[in-house]
Each structure stands twice: as C-alpha cells, then as structure tokens.
Design a protein around this motif. Sequence first.
Motif, PDB file in Angstrom:
ATOM      1  N   ASP A  49      52.757  29.444  40.421  1.00  0.00           N
ATOM      2  CA  ASP A  49      52.206  29.839  39.122  1.00  0.00           C
ATOM      3  C   ASP A  49      50.722  30.176  39.197  1.00  0.00           C
ATOM      4  N   ASP A  50      49.991  29.382  39.954  1.00  0.00           N
ATOM      5  CA  ASP A  50      48.547  29.551  40.052  1.00  0.00           C
ATOM      6  C   ASP A  50      48.221  30.067  41.454  1.00  0.00           C
ATOM      7  N   TRP A  51      47.485  31.187  41.510  1.00  0.00           N
ATOM      8  CA  TRP A  51      47.268  31.880  42.776  1.00  0.00           C
ATOM      9  C   TRP A  51      45.781  32.028  43.077  1.00  0.00           C
ATOM     10  N   LEU A  52      45.444  31.870  44.350  1.00  0.00           N
ATOM     11  CA  LEU A  52      44.126  32.239  44.856  1.00  0.00           C
ATOM     12  C   LEU A  52      44.241  33.647  45.414  1.00  0.00           C
ATOM     13  N   LEU A  53      43.475  34.567  44.851  1.00  0.00           N
ATOM     14  CA  LEU A  53      43.433  35.936  45.344  1.00  0.00           C
ATOM     15  C   LEU A  53      42.392  35.992  46.462  1.00  0.00           C
ATOM     16  N   VAL A  54      42.810  36.433  47.639  1.00  0.00           N
ATOM     17  CA  VAL A  54      41.885  36.560  48.759  1.00  0.00           C
ATOM     18  C   VAL A  54      41.607  38.047  48.961  1.00  0.00           C
ATOM     19  N   ASN A  55      40.403  38.439  48.584  1.00  0.00           N
ATOM     20  CA  ASN A  55      39.922  39.818  48.537  1.00  0.00           C
ATOM     21  C   ASN A  55      40.544  40.559  47.349  1.00  0.00           C
ATOM     22  N   ALA A  56      39.686  41.247  46.634  1.00  0.00           N
ATOM     23  CA  ALA A  56      40.103  41.960  45.419  1.00  0.00           C
ATOM     24  C   ALA A  56      39.950  43.457  45.667  1.00  0.00           C
ATOM     25  N   SER A  57      41.046  44.105  46.011  1.00  0.00           N
ATOM     26  CA  SER A  57      40.988  45.506  46.422  1.00  0.00           C
ATOM     27  C   SER A  57      40.894  46.441  45.215  1.00  0.00           C
ATOM     28  N   PRO A  58      40.492  47.685  45.446  1.00  0.00           N
ATOM     29  CA  PRO A  58      40.482  48.671  44.362  1.00  0.00           C
ATOM     30  C   PRO A  58      41.871  48.912  43.770  1.00  0.00           C
ATOM     31  N   ASP A  59      42.915  48.517  44.506  1.00  0.00           N
ATOM     32  CA  ASP A  59      44.296  48.704  44.050  1.00  0.00           C
ATOM     33  C   ASP A  59      44.835  47.485  43.298  1.00  0.00           C
ATOM     34  N   LEU A  60      43.954  46.597  42.866  1.00  0.00           N
ATOM     35  CA  LEU A  60      44.406  45.321  42.311  1.00  0.00           C
ATOM     36  C   LEU A  60      45.348  45.484  41.127  1.00  0.00           C
ATOM     37  N   LEU A  61      45.079  46.407  40.212  1.00  0.00           N
ATOM     38  CA  LEU A  61      45.952  46.541  39.037  1.00  0.00           C
ATOM     39  C   LEU A  61      47.360  46.970  39.442  1.00  0.00           C
ATOM     40  N   THR A  62      47.463  47.850  40.419  1.00  0.00           N
ATOM     41  CA  THR A  62      48.780  48.248  40.934  1.00  0.00           C
ATOM     42  C   THR A  62      49.476  47.057  41.579  1.00  0.00           C
TER      43      THR A  62
END
Length: 306
Positions: A49-62
């Motif tokens: 349920d709870d996530w750590l995002l490692v690196n936030a790419s320009p494609d994040l919304l996709t």
Amino acid sequence: MKIKVLGSSAGGGFPQWNCNCRNCDGVRRGTLKATRRTQSSIAISTNGDDWLLVNASPDLLTQIAAHPELQPARRARDSGIAAVLVMDAQIDHVTGLLMLRERDTPLPLYATDAVWQDLSSGFPVGPILSHYCGVEHRRIALDDAPLAVAPLPDVQIDALPLSSKAPPYSPHRNAPERGDNIGLMITDLKSGKRVFYAPGLGAIESHVLAAMREADLLLVDGTLWTGDEMIRLGLSKKSAADMGHLPQSGPGGMIEVLDSLGTGRSRKVLIHINNTNPILVEDGPERRVLTEHGIEVAYDGMNFEL
C-alpha cells in the motif's frame, strides 16, 4: 519486500522521441522484436500500500497510471507514494518530482547533501515545490549508518557513494563531491534478503564489488553494450566512460564483473538501458549472450518479491 520496475530505460526512454537509430526506428515500425520502455525508476513496499519511489522520472505520470497500487484511491486525494529517494540529481531521475506538486502534505525526499544542493540551486526543484506542496529533505548521510525509511518498516537501506559526475547544471559539475551519485543496498530485515540497485555505475570500486557479492538480487547499469556505442552510431562524441557508465561487453565490462560473482548466488538484472543498446532486441545475438551468462534484462512492470 516487493520491488516494482516502473521504468527500465535510460534517459529519453525507448524509443527516444528524436532518435532514428536501428532500435528506435524498428520498434516504431514494428520490425524489431523489442518492447517500449519508460525512464528508469523503481518502487519498494513491504505492505503493498505504501511505496518508496526511488528516482522520479519524467515519465512518472505514465508509470503511476500503469500501476494502480500507486494510486489506491483511499480518499478524495491520495497516493501510494509515501516518500521519494533520489540517487543523483540527473534530469531523468528528478524531473518527476514536479509532477507530485498537488500533494496536500510536504513531500518527504531522501537525498545526499550533494544532490540536495543541486536540487536547491542548479535545478531548483526544492524552491519550486515550496510554492506548492513543499519538501521535507531527509538527509542521506553516507557515514555508514543505515537509513530507516518511514514507509518501509523492517527494511534497511545502506547508501554507497559511487564515482560519477554531477549534472551539467550542478554548481560542482567540475569538482565532484561524495554523494553526487549513490548505489543502494536494500535489506529486508525479516527475510535477510538483499537487493543492490545501481542504475549508473561507471567503475566497480572495492566497496561496490563487496556489496554486489552480498546481494540476492542485482539491478545494475545496463546502459550501453560497448564503450564506443554512441560515437560509432554518430549520436554523441562521448564514450560510455565519459557518460559514467560501464559497458556490458569487453574486458572489464559488466558481463565480466557479474560472471566473477559466480552462479546461483544471485539474480542478475540489467536496468537503465539506453535506446541504442542492442540487448533491447529480444531475439538478437547480444540478448543470447546475456542469457548464456545468466543475466536478465529489466522491463517496465517487472516485479520481484524477497
């Protein structure tokens, strides 16, 4: 511990928007057996349920749209992304932070001092987001003290400094600082299983090799097949080494390094794959070489559980 590959490509994605190399042209035309990829990022969770995002790419919304777990819809405004950790300040790893501006609470952001300096000056994501959701900088100290990340109980993260250059817009571009780029050893304290994640590896230093030997899963730099790949194709004047990446083939390349770890101990997966790399062709000779060496190629949506 669950790990999702949200994006497996190097900067620009695959196909890259302005590239007509054999790979990009072939995947657009459907003449190559190859799969489209977004820019590199992973997400880690212990409860799903709870996530750590490692690196936030320009494609994040996709990437969020492709993974419903990251948009659980528990209330009117919601996200499964509880915090973000960035491993460097490169555009393809931090631009996605701007896409999180609609949060209703400050964004917890784990970064080294060197990276936070870049995100406060040369590419001022921190000051920009202060006008929206705000950012809580949580320091990655690089003092051998394990990092405890709030959304990941029973997970320990150790950050390893890597040899690299800061981005072109960094105030210390020409004077590299410890922490410009890091690798991560991620340990599930319940199972004891370990993941080593390093999408950008320019040199295999002794502490890096030691970490790789301890890992049950390796997610490592798969950017380029040869050192002169971009030069030979007429796409750049820079070698793999100039770009801070170890090529897969040739003496001292990633295949040789991974072979030195032995067989059966760990799962070996290449990630951050450049659009020019022939390993993207699923029935090509380079992919067969990797298979012979027990090495896999990451793809968007690939899942691991340790």
